[in-house]
Structure formats: structure tokens, C-alpha cells
Design an enzyme around this catalytic site. Structure first.
Site: not given
Ligand code: COA
Length: 157
Positions: A71-72, A78-80, A103, A108, A115
Site C-alpha cells: 500500500a501507498v 502515482r509517484r513510483g 491475490e 483493483n 503487478y
């Protein structure tokens, strides 16, 4: 940004991100177990002030790796950051594991795109795997040195 092993003082911030990101967030105990387990790798991305931007967890058994959470924090997406976390995890594991698997909710699409970008392929569906809301999971796997593994299998058979 720096990638670091998760330490006890990171857990509060990770717990807060977990609650923002998931309908069934991990508990403090789940996160501490992952941090303390010899069978897990738990990495965090932190900025120059030490603020936690995101994290990734992996459980490994023999030569198999299972990505348990990624998770971010919403305001840093959207910053890598997830790219950097996955690359760090792959660097840490590719020499000793045969594959990484995980999974992901069928809906999502950001995570599935992430991935796929790193070479994970859809290998199956787990029906109604998730709750809140009920949803299928896509099982995705990244094979390391696939050809070498297949050659090994040919040789031993
Ligand atoms: N739409 C489409 N693709 C996306 C995307 C979006 N909103 N967000 C990320 N991606 C994909 C892209 O392929 C992207 O590569 P690109 O920039 O070259 O197009 C790649 O992921 C890497 O993006 P990055 O900026 O590193 O991702 P991020 O730091 O924003 O984190 C998640 C991505 C999925 C971890 C983040 O959206 C998140 O925390 N989501 C909530 C938690 C979650 O769903 N975790 C996964 C559970 S299985």
C-alpha cells in the site's frame, strides 16, 4: 525516498495507512508479527524526514514467496513508490526464491496494472475470496528464472 526494513516505530503510521486503504485492515498485532517473523520481509518507503509513504510485506516458505500486503498513502500515489518497493523486494528475493505470488481484488485495476508491469501473470481465480465487498481474487505469480526451473525439472524427471 529510502527503502528500509520496518521497525517498531513505523507501525503506527503503517496502521494508519492500512486503515485508509483497506475495508478489512490488518491489526497492529498482524503488522508486528510480520515485522518480527523470520519468514517475512517487511519493507517501508520513507521520505527524508522519516515519514512512511508506503510499504510491502512478503512471507516466504522454502523457495516460495507470498506478497501479503502492498500500500501507498493516498496522497503519495502515482509517484513510483510502489514500483520502488516491488523492485526492492524482487532484488532481495530473486536469488533464493522460485516465484512470488499474491491475490488481488478483480476490480483493483491499479494494483493489477502494477503487478503486470513487474512481470506477474494471472494464473487463477479464487471465487469469493474477499469480504466487504464479496469479490473474486485474481491470483498472480512472477516466476524467477522460469526457464532454468523448467530445465531443472526436466533433468530430475
Ligand atoms: N491506474 C492504473 N495503473 C496504475 C495506477 C492507477 N491509478 N496506479 C498505479 N498503477 C500501475 C501503473 O502500471 C504504474 O506504472 P506507470 O506509472 O509506468 O504507468 C505502476 O502501477 C507503478 O505506479 P506507482 O506510482 O509506483 O504506484 P503507487 O505508488 O501509486 O501504488 C498501489 C500503487 C496499487 C500500491 C496504490 O494505488 C495503493 O496503495 N492502492 C491501495 C492499496 C491496494 O490496493 N494495494 C494492493 C492490494 S493487492
Amino acid at each position: 525516498m529510502t527503502i528500509t526494513d520496518v521497525k517498531p516505530h513505523h507501525i503506527d503510521e503503517i496502521l494508519a495507512i492500512e486503515k485508509l486503504c483497506f475495508s478489512l485492515p490488518w491489526t497492529r498485532r498482524d503488522l508486528e508479527n510480520q515485522m518480527n517473523s523470520d519468514n517475512c520481509i517487511f519493507l517501508a518507503a520513507e521520505d527524508e524526514t522519516g515519514k512512511i509513504l508506503g510499504y510491502i510485506g512478503l512471507m516466504h516458505i522454502l523457495d516460495e514467496g507470498y506478497i501479503s500486503n502492498v500500500a501507498v498513502a493516498p496522497e503519495y500515489r502515482r509517484r513510483g513508490i510502489a514500483d520502488t518497493l516491488i523492485n526492492a523486494l524482487i532484488d532481495r528475493t530473486k536469488a533464493r526464491l522460485s516465484f512470488l505470488t499474491l491475490e488481488v481484488r478483480e476490480s483493483n485495476s491499479p494494483a493489477i496494472a502494477l503487478y503486470s508491469k513487474h512481470g506477474f501473470k494471472p494464473v487463477g481465480i479464487r471465487r469469493n475470496y474477499y469480504d466487504r465487498p464479496k469479490e473474486n481474487a485474481v491470483l498472480m505469480t512472477l516466476f524467477f528464472d522460469r526457464e532454468e526451473n523448467l530445465q531443472y525439472a526436466d533433468n530430475v524427471n
